[in-house]
Design a protein around this motif. Sequence first.
Motif, short mmCIF file in Angstrom:
data_model
loop_
_atom_site.label_atom_id
_atom_site.label_comp_id
_atom_site.label_asym_id
_atom_site.label_seq_id
_atom_site.Cartn_x
_atom_site.Cartn_y
_atom_site.Cartn_z
N THR A 73 25.73 23.40 -35.38
CA THR A 73 25.04 24.13 -36.46
C THR A 73 25.89 25.23 -37.16
O THR A 73 26.31 26.09 -36.53
CB THR A 73 23.65 24.88 -36.15
N HIS A 95 21.97 12.30 -37.04
CA HIS A 95 21.64 13.52 -37.50
C HIS A 95 20.38 13.64 -38.12
O HIS A 95 19.58 14.78 -38.08
CB HIS A 95 22.85 14.11 -38.23
N LEU A 122 17.37 13.27 -35.78
CA LEU A 122 17.01 14.54 -35.15
C LEU A 122 16.64 15.65 -35.96
O LEU A 122 15.79 16.47 -35.60
CB LEU A 122 18.78 15.03 -34.51
N ARG A 123 16.80 15.80 -37.02
CA ARG A 123 16.38 16.78 -38.01
C ARG A 123 15.07 16.48 -38.35
O ARG A 123 14.46 17.46 -38.40
CB ARG A 123 17.38 17.03 -39.31
N SER A 179 12.90 14.59 -36.59
CA SER A 179 12.19 15.17 -35.22
C SER A 179 11.85 16.52 -35.04
O SER A 179 10.95 17.03 -34.72
CB SER A 179 12.86 14.33 -34.06
N GLU A 180 12.96 17.33 -35.30
CA GLU A 180 12.87 18.80 -35.26
C GLU A 180 11.94 19.25 -36.09
O GLU A 180 11.33 20.50 -35.82
CB GLU A 180 14.39 19.51 -35.39
N SER A 181 12.13 18.78 -37.40
CA SER A 181 10.88 19.45 -38.44
C SER A 181 9.71 19.04 -37.94
O SER A 181 8.84 19.97 -38.25
CB SER A 181 11.50 18.84 -39.76
N GLU A 182 9.44 17.99 -37.76
CA GLU A 182 8.09 17.44 -37.05
C GLU A 182 7.48 18.58 -35.97
O GLU A 182 6.69 18.83 -35.77
CB GLU A 182 8.01 16.15 -36.81
N ARG A 183 8.38 18.69 -35.06
CA ARG A 183 8.23 19.40 -33.94
C ARG A 183 8.05 20.78 -34.19
O ARG A 183 6.93 21.40 -33.83
CB ARG A 183 9.38 19.54 -33.05
N ALA A 184 8.60 21.28 -35.28
CA ALA A 184 8.31 22.67 -35.79
C ALA A 184 6.92 22.89 -36.44
O ALA A 184 6.16 23.67 -36.31
CB ALA A 184 9.49 23.06 -36.69
#
Length: 382
Positions: A24, A168, A171-172, A174-179
């Motif tokens: 990041t 990437h 991953l982003r 998945s991270e957005s969905e998790r958040a």
Amino acid sequence: MSDLSVSPRMDALLYALYSGTLETPPWQGFLDQLRDLMGGNYATLLLRPPNEHEPGVVLNALVVSPEIYRAYNETYFALDPFVNLPDGEVVTVAEYMSAEEFESSEYYRNYIEPSNIRHILGADLWQGERLLGRLRVTRPASRDNFGEREKALCKSLLRHIKQAVEIHSRLRESESERAFYANTIDSLSVGVLTLDAAGKVLHSNPVALRLLAQQRGIAMQGVRLSFRDQREQQGFKELLAEVIDAHHRREAGCVRAFRLADAHSLSGLSLLLRPLPHSDHGSDQRPAVAVFVSDPMAPRQAPSDVLIELFGLTPAESKLAIRLVNGQSLDEASESLNISRNTAKSHLSSVFSKTGVARQTQLIQLILNSVVTLAGAPASDS
């Protein structure tokens, strides 16, 4: 047998490319190495083109100044003539357009030349009609133009860059969905803790931290959950062992519930334990169990503006409805809103008419089962 070895510099470059998906901002180390390897003064990877609504994502190995970066996003990106290159092809700006045309462009005169750039090597990465990224490496006028060696090196990297960008992106996403789901759980006032197979707490959401800090029979002791009552400690330990065993046996349907006695409230905290999906990576510190913690007496979050949109209530009616949902009687609600009981009854009658219910219990059930509680923390309704 042919030599299958990879040179140390190429090995380091590819390692930086794939490890850059976790950085990041991403790919700073890769762009630094690529710039140096290509003998350039800048290396840039554009992931999302700027537009009138957002600045886009432009990654640079070197940012001379925030002003230059901002100028490209806000003005010069739209003037860049060196765009929409064929997929998988590596070309120089000299091959793409004449020197006269390039040097007479506003893009060159006002952006490129002041940035000490004359030679540009570029490649665009496409997936069908979707642009995945634009790679650009530059040199100053004091250096020779990029040659076939640099073009071949860049071309050999393109499929790796495309793959890394895809990784990437996933991953982003998945991270957005998790958040998003984590924020949704937070809006429901549910605490969530993840534990590993040894029962150690790995992560706690803000609601869980707040509930644990209240010392209502359960708290954190080091990295483990600790219960004030020894019988509850033993009971939780036994249930946790069951759920951890279900995790190892990949039994996702195993659910265990647990309630704490609390002399300070009408009902203690409720806990629900579920096994998490088994990871393919062998590690004892991977999440194994999710523990959901709920406070039955916690105020329900019901933003006034969402109630207004959903049921057509007035602001005054929505404020009354929120208080009734949170357990206040009509008299208590009228007192907290500083209105007369007759006014509160009039508001309630209007709310019944607009929502199609006839009793307070039905109204509460309607609101709690609607999407209202998913909207997040309520705005001030004072």
